[in-house]
Design an enzyme around this catalytic site. Structure first.
Site, PDB file in Angstrom:
ATOM      1  N   GLU A   1      77.516  85.494 -56.572  1.00 19.22           N
ATOM      2  CA  GLU A   1      76.469  85.469 -55.550  1.00 19.22           C
ATOM      3  C   GLU A   1      76.294  84.032 -55.093  1.00 19.22           C
ATOM      4  OE1 GLU A   1      72.032  85.181 -54.353  1.00 19.22           O
ATOM      5  OE2 GLU A   1      73.167  84.013 -55.802  1.00 19.22           O
TER       6      GLU A   1
ATOM      7  N   ASP B   1      72.616  84.464 -64.598  1.00 17.08           N
ATOM      8  CA  ASP B   1      73.133  83.094 -64.657  1.00 17.08           C
ATOM      9  C   ASP B   1      74.160  82.957 -65.787  1.00 17.08           C
ATOM     10  OD1 ASP B   1      71.269  82.416 -62.691  1.00 17.08           O
ATOM     11  OD2 ASP B   1      69.763  81.745 -64.145  1.00 17.08           O
TER      12      ASP B   1
ATOM     13  N   HIS C   1      70.870  76.764 -52.247  1.00 15.92           N
ATOM     14  CA  HIS C   1      69.749  77.693 -52.389  1.00 15.92           C
ATOM     15  C   HIS C   1      68.491  77.240 -51.666  1.00 15.92           C
ATOM     16  CE1 HIS C   1      66.161  79.426 -54.324  1.00 15.92           C
ATOM     17  NE2 HIS C   1      66.895  80.524 -54.360  1.00 15.92           N
TER      18      HIS C   1
ATOM     19  N   HIS D   1      75.251  84.817 -60.726  1.00 11.11           N
ATOM     20  CA  HIS D   1      74.216  84.348 -59.812  1.00 11.11           C
ATOM     21  C   HIS D   1      74.375  82.850 -59.494  1.00 11.11           C
ATOM     22  CE1 HIS D   1      69.776  83.211 -59.225  1.00 11.11           C
ATOM     23  NE2 HIS D   1      70.082  83.974 -58.201  1.00 11.11           N
ATOM     24  N   ARG D   2      74.592  82.544 -58.244  1.00  9.16           N
ATOM     25  CA  ARG D   2      74.876  81.172 -57.774  1.00  9.16           C
ATOM     26  C   ARG D   2      76.081  80.587 -58.526  1.00  9.16           C
ATOM     27  NH1 ARG D   2      68.663  78.692 -57.800  1.00  9.16           N
ATOM     28  NH2 ARG D   2      67.627  80.682 -57.403  1.00  9.16           N
TER      29      ARG D   2
ATOM     30  N   GLU E   1      74.006  85.765 -49.810  1.00  7.27           N
ATOM     31  CA  GLU E   1      72.586  85.914 -49.445  1.00  7.27           C
ATOM     32  C   GLU E   1      72.266  84.977 -48.290  1.00  7.27           C
ATOM     33  OE1 GLU E   1      69.440  85.148 -52.360  1.00  7.27           O
ATOM     34  OE2 GLU E   1      68.027  85.090 -50.675  1.00  7.27           O
TER      35      GLU E   1
ATOM     36  N   ASP F   1      74.038  81.503 -51.905  1.00  3.86           N
ATOM     37  CA  ASP F   1      73.006  81.449 -50.863  1.00  3.86           C
ATOM     38  C   ASP F   1      73.538  80.631 -49.705  1.00  3.86           C
ATOM     39  OD1 ASP F   1      70.614  82.437 -52.618  1.00  3.86           O
ATOM     40  OD2 ASP F   1      71.602  80.860 -53.781  1.00  3.86           O
TER      41      ASP F   1
ATOM     42  N   LYS G   1      69.689  83.107 -46.318  1.00  2.00           N
ATOM     43  CA  LYS G   1      68.308  82.708 -46.579  1.00  2.00           C
ATOM     44  C   LYS G   1      67.425  83.046 -45.379  1.00  2.00           C
ATOM     45  CE  LYS G   1      67.648  81.310 -50.011  1.00  2.00           C
ATOM     46  NZ  LYS G   1      67.592  82.085 -51.283  1.00  2.00           N
TER      47      LYS G   1
HETATM   48  O1  G3P Z   1      70.320  87.899 -54.973  1.00  3.15           O
HETATM   49  C1  G3P Z   1      69.478  87.789 -56.073  1.00  3.15           C
HETATM   50  C2  G3P Z   1      68.773  86.457 -56.130  1.00  3.15           C
HETATM   51  O2  G3P Z   1      69.700  85.457 -55.822  1.00  3.15           O
HETATM   52  C3  G3P Z   1      67.617  86.343 -55.201  1.00  3.15           C
HETATM   53  O3  G3P Z   1      66.773  85.283 -55.493  1.00  3.15           O
HETATM   54  O4  G3P Z   1      65.842  83.009 -55.238  1.00  3.15           O
HETATM   55  O5  G3P Z   1      67.787  83.364 -56.725  1.00  3.15           O
HETATM   56  O6  G3P Z   1      68.058  83.497 -54.269  1.00  3.15           O
HETATM   57  P1  G3P Z   1      67.140  83.722 -55.420  1.00  3.15           P
HETATM   58 CA    CA Z   2      70.258  84.099 -54.053  1.00  3.35          CA
END
Ligand code: G3P
Ligand code: CA
Length: 258
Positions: A52, A253, A67, A25-26, A126, A54, A128
């Protein structure tokens, strides 16, 4: 226990692991500044199969990985990302807020991320919700993301996700072969409206946050051929509970926990 039985258990465990998607994640966010190349590279070096990130648009309509809607939390800049050109953003530091050790890390473009992946790492992009533009310009973020994916990757190595249903609809209408879409939700149960929306737009996966998830909702999505990938799971016990309930993947994470 005889050897054949043990070997069967081992095979089953390997098969389960290979089906379970662990998504960084990120990037490797627990130990590196999120949405930076050093974080994505660390995830790649750990051996995860998917990262992943953003994305949103700059003032001069380039796609960058960050993000928040504003620069303040994760850079030494301030104000909305969309008010800055790419050249301005590239001068900012996106690592020092996390640790002085990462001073000099930059905000990457989506193209930078694909160069790093070099066809060896799958990517969940992702988009936004703030990047949605109702007038649908020729260089909309949806069109640019798809174009970048087709130029720099393979559509089957990418998932494009969004909380914004109009972004998902727009991407679905493009009918890009093998392009996988994911609908993100937060604090929502899987009701008929969400399920119908996902079926209509042929999404690959439903990506809800894990606290409200139940086995019944997971089964209802999967019965329609929709995978379930949940976020953001940062405890081994939570990951076990999610996989025991039947999810297909988790965003974390800290991929080393799984
Ligand atoms: O894609 C899952 C997660 O990244 C969504 O929430 O706020 O971390 O972008 P956020
Ligand atoms: Ca995300």
């Amino acid at each position: 226990m005889n050897a054949a039985f043990l070997s069967e258990i081992a095979m089953k465990t390997i098969a389960q692991q290979s089906q379970r998607m662990i998504i960084a994640h990120r990037g490797y966010r627990a130990r590196y500044p999120e949405n930076t190349l050093v974080a994505f590279k660390a995830a790649k070096d750990l051996g995860v199969r998917m990262i992943e990130l953003d994305v949103c648009l700059t003032r001069d309509r380039n796609i960058v990985a960050i993000h928040d809607e504003t620069l303040d939390r994760t850079t030494n800049g301030s104000g909305p990302v969309r008010d800055h050109t790419l050249e301005e953003l590239k001068k900012l530091d996106a690592g020092r807020w996390f640790s002085p050790f990462f001073t000099g890390e930059k905000i990457p473009t989506l193209k930078d991320v694909f160069s790093l992946c070099n066809h060896k790492l799958s990517v969940n992009i992702e988009i936004k919700h703030e990047a949605f533009e109702s007038h649908d310009p020729d260089d909309s973020i949806e069109k640019q993301v798809v174009q970048t994916v087709l130029e720099r990757s393979r559509s089957e190595a990418v998932i494009i996700s969004s909380f914004e249903p109009r972004i998902i609809e727009r991407l679905a209408k493009m009918q890009i072969k093998n392009l996988r879409l994911a609908f993100l939700t937060e604090k929502r149960f899987l009701d008929d409206a969400i399920l119908e929306f996902m079926i209509k737009n042929k999404v690959f996966s439903w990506n809800p946050d894990y606290p409200a998830l139940t086995p019944d909702q997971i089964k209802a999505a999967q019965a329609q051929g929709i995978k379930v990938m949940t976020y953001t799971v940062n405890k081994a016990s939570t990951g076990k509970r999610c996989f025991d309930m039947g999810v297909d993947g988790i965003f974390t994470d800290e991929p080393l926990l799984f």
